[in-house]
Scaffold this motif. Structure first.
Motif, PDB file in Angstrom:
ATOM      1  N   CYS A   1     -42.540   6.777  32.697  1.00 56.83           N
ATOM      2  CA  CYS A   1     -43.522   7.405  31.789  1.00 56.83           C
ATOM      3  C   CYS A   1     -42.990   8.804  31.541  1.00 56.83           C
ATOM      4  CB  CYS A   1     -44.903   7.425  32.440  1.00 56.83           C
ATOM      5  SG  CYS A   1     -45.574   5.771  32.642  1.00 56.83           S
ATOM      6  N   ALA A   2     -42.017   8.901  30.651  1.00 61.18           N
ATOM      7  CA  ALA A   2     -41.102  10.043  30.667  1.00 61.18           C
ATOM      8  C   ALA A   2     -41.496  11.225  29.787  1.00 61.18           C
ATOM      9  CB  ALA A   2     -39.723   9.565  30.256  1.00 61.18           C
ATOM     10  N   ALA A   3     -42.235  10.969  28.711  1.00 57.28           N
ATOM     11  CA  ALA A   3     -42.449  12.027  27.719  1.00 57.28           C
ATOM     12  C   ALA A   3     -43.508  13.033  28.184  1.00 57.28           C
ATOM     13  CB  ALA A   3     -42.882  11.393  26.405  1.00 57.28           C
TER      14      ALA A   3
ATOM     15  N   GLY B   1     -40.889  14.896  28.881  1.00 60.14           N
ATOM     16  CA  GLY B   1     -39.524  14.872  29.390  1.00 60.14           C
ATOM     17  C   GLY B   1     -39.152  15.896  30.441  1.00 60.14           C
ATOM     18  N   GLY B   2     -40.104  16.627  30.987  1.00 60.34           N
ATOM     19  CA  GLY B   2     -39.766  17.631  32.011  1.00 60.34           C
ATOM     20  C   GLY B   2     -38.938  17.034  33.136  1.00 60.34           C
ATOM     21  N   LYS B   3     -39.363  15.857  33.602  1.00 56.42           N
ATOM     22  CA  LYS B   3     -38.658  15.257  34.748  1.00 56.42           C
ATOM     23  C   LYS B   3     -37.362  14.601  34.297  1.00 56.42           C
ATOM     24  CE  LYS B   3     -43.113  14.950  36.912  1.00 56.42           C
ATOM     25  NZ  LYS B   3     -43.846  15.450  35.734  1.00 56.42           N
TER      26      LYS B   3
ATOM     27  N   ASP C   1     -41.178   5.482  27.465  1.00 54.05           N
ATOM     28  CA  ASP C   1     -42.568   5.918  27.249  1.00 54.05           C
ATOM     29  C   ASP C   1     -43.167   5.052  26.140  1.00 54.05           C
ATOM     30  OD1 ASP C   1     -44.135   8.720  28.172  1.00 54.05           O
ATOM     31  OD2 ASP C   1     -44.936   7.774  26.367  1.00 54.05           O
ATOM     32  N   LEU C   2     -44.483   4.888  26.246  1.00 54.34           N
ATOM     33  CA  LEU C   2     -45.204   4.087  25.250  1.00 54.34           C
ATOM     34  C   LEU C   2     -45.332   4.821  23.923  1.00 54.34           C
ATOM     35  CD1 LEU C   2     -46.890   1.478  24.966  1.00 54.34           C
ATOM     36  CD2 LEU C   2     -48.854   2.725  25.835  1.00 54.34           C
TER      37      LEU C   2
ATOM     38  N   ARG D   1     -44.523  11.163  21.413  1.00 56.17           N
ATOM     39  CA  ARG D   1     -44.187  12.019  22.556  1.00 56.17           C
ATOM     40  C   ARG D   1     -42.698  11.934  22.872  1.00 56.17           C
ATOM     41  NH1 ARG D   1     -48.365  13.904  25.952  1.00 56.17           N
ATOM     42  NH2 ARG D   1     -47.216  13.420  27.841  1.00 56.17           N
TER      43      ARG D   1
ATOM     44  N   ASP E   1     -43.687  -0.295  26.807  1.00 53.43           N
ATOM     45  CA  ASP E   1     -44.866  -0.253  27.659  1.00 53.43           C
ATOM     46  C   ASP E   1     -44.418  -0.471  29.108  1.00 53.43           C
ATOM     47  OD1 ASP E   1     -47.219  -0.669  29.018  1.00 53.43           O
ATOM     48  OD2 ASP E   1     -48.126  -1.862  27.413  1.00 53.43           O
ATOM     49  N   ALA E   2     -44.722   0.492  29.963  1.00 60.74           N
ATOM     50  CA  ALA E   2     -44.308   0.375  31.372  1.00 60.74           C
ATOM     51  C   ALA E   2     -44.952  -0.830  32.052  1.00 60.74           C
ATOM     52  CB  ALA E   2     -44.671   1.651  32.126  1.00 60.74           C
TER      53      ALA E   2
ATOM     54  N   ASP F   1     -44.154   8.611  36.927  1.00 60.63           N
ATOM     55  CA  ASP F   1     -45.066   9.760  36.803  1.00 60.63           C
ATOM     56  C   ASP F   1     -46.238   9.235  35.971  1.00 60.63           C
ATOM     57  OD1 ASP F   1     -45.861  12.446  37.040  1.00 60.63           O
ATOM     58  OD2 ASP F   1     -44.991  12.940  35.097  1.00 60.63           O
TER      59      ASP F   1
END
Ligand code: SAM
Length: 429
Positions: A246-248, A250-252, A267-268, A272, A293-294, A309
């Protein structure tokens, strides 16, 4: 100050037309957050479509955030000055909240605070709003410092974490958040900055990232110190693969790419992910980006590490997003916890044997943290907690006895505090 309108005198609201759009937007935003349960940022985006000046958007945001941080205390003042309680969603109550937050939190002169709000109740309870505001101004009404958290939230957190954490959360709610920066490499050297961890720098509240040296070159990105911990706990990638589920925005992803991981960012939300791509481009970092979709995503092959995340109640970020204090109810927390279990199962399947699954949420609810991991471990015998060591964390944040990490209000408070977070590092057999 005498806010009573008098015949023959100038009508303050007629002279204050230029401040009215921002207050009108604040009224619409508050209605969207409090009645419809919309996040503050989305409500602001919608309301701001009618605002032509960027300064009006900033003002609408400042007013609504001030109202949401002090809502229960503002309502107590209003209730103390009205003969019969106004309904919660009455326009008069909303207008008074806006006028009083300006006067008592933002320091707007009384004349401007009321003049810009009266047009919002034109054709309605103008006299009442004017009268209550006047009464409170004459009695030199003040708000408590720190503010009282909404009673339901204070009770929920008291049961989960105790009185000291509730008191610290109240102090944090009114404290402007510092600006935390994560750097792609080395240490940032910015005047006035304090480093709480490698590749981290904290600047005082109010610092503007776009005006700092290194921004244009993409040397850093904005990320709360607590939000930077999950990726740190995966260590250096040395070319290994990680799926950031769930990346957006994108900090991580940026941290992982900077730490030499080969990142697949999922990310869905295509929107984002546009921000994630822009962040990668600005910082000259690379990742594969996938809209998916995760809950159904299956990678071509399991990865050495998976970072989940997960979407959560976000109650840990209440100081920057005070709307969560009012919109997030136990029912929503339970629904999110259920979805987190489903996502954890997908993340587990995407983790290679011997690999690491890192779970994090910016939530202060045990249902989304400690209890989520306990439930996951009872269903997934191949996983066990890989305990986090104190030396892996900034001073002042300590791991729990079982090796998970819980960042609470009150931790590193002298340095400006941190967002509420939960992190668990799990190893797959
Ligand atoms: C907590 S935010 C992630 C923040 C991000 N990891 C970072 O560090 O910038 C949660 C993200 O989950 C995404 N999301 C929500 N439901 C999802 C799903 N079913 N599948 C994939 N992503 C989802 C949201 O679009 C949002 O970007």
């Amino acid at each position: 100050m005498d806010p009573q309108p008098t015949q023959g005198k100038p009508r303050p609201d007629r002279d204050a037309g230029e401040g009215v759009p921002a207050r009108g937007a604040a009224l619409r935003i508050l209605d969207s957050v409090l009645r419809k349960g919309l996040p503050l940022e989305s409500a602001l985006d919608r309301a701001a479509q009618n605002l032509t000046l960027p300064a009006d958007r900033a003002l609408a945001h400042a007013i609504t955030a001030a109202v949401l941080r002090h809502l229960d205390d503002l309502d107590a003042l209003i209730d103390g000055a009205t003969a019969r309680p106004l309904p919660n969603d009455a326009k008069a109550r909303m207008a008074l909240r806006i006028a009083l937050a300006q006067r008592l939190v933002l320091g707007t002169p009384a004349h401007a605070a009321i003049a810009t709000v009266l047009p919002l109740v034109d054709g309605g309870p103008r006299k009442l709003v004017h009268g209550v505001f006047g009464t409170l101004s004459r009695s030199d009404a003040r708000l408590p410092d720190p503010p009282n958290l909404p009673a339901a939230v204070a009770e929920r957190w008291r049961i989960a974490w105790g009185d000291a954490v509730v008191a610290a959360a109240a102090r944090l709610a009114a404290m402007p958040a510092p600006l935390d920066l994560s750097f792609a490499s080395g240490e940032g050297a910015i005047e006035g900055g304090l480093s709480l961890a490698p590749r981290h720098l904290r600047l005082p509240a109010g610092a503007r990232p776009t005006e700092l040296p290194g921004f244009a070159e993409g040397a850093f990105w904005v990320q709360d110190i607590a939000a930077s911990l999950p990726a740190r706990l995966l260590g250096e990638g040395r070319g290994r693969r990680v799926i950031d589920l769930c990346a957006a925005p994108g900090g991580k992803t940026l941290q992982l790419a900077a730490a030499d991981w080969r990142v697949t960012a999922v990310d869905l939300s295509a929107d984002r992910l546009k921000r994630l791509r822009a962040n990668l481009a600005r910082t000259h970092l690379a990742a594969d980006v996938i809209v998916a979709d995760a809950l159904t995503f299956t990678p071509a092959a399991p990865a050495e590490a998976v970072l989940l995340d997960a979407p959560c109640s976000a109650t840990g970020i209440f100081r920057r997003h005070p709307d969560v204090l009012h919109r997030v109810r136990p029912k929503a927390i339970a629904a999110l916890a259920e979805r987190q279990q489903a996502m954890l199962s997908r993340a587990a399947a995407a983790t290679a044997p011997g690999g690491t699954l890192l779970y994090s949420v910016c939530s202060l609810e045990p249902e989304e943290g400690e209890q989520a991991i306990e439930a996951f471990l009872t269903r997934h015998a191949r996983f066990a907690i890989d305990p986090v060591e104190a030396a892996e964390l900034p001073e002042g944040i300590t791991p729990a006895a079982i090796g998970t990490v819980r960042v609470l209000p009150g931790m590193i408070e002298a340095a400006g505090g941190a967002d509420g977070f939960f992190i668990a590092r799990l190893k797959k057999k």
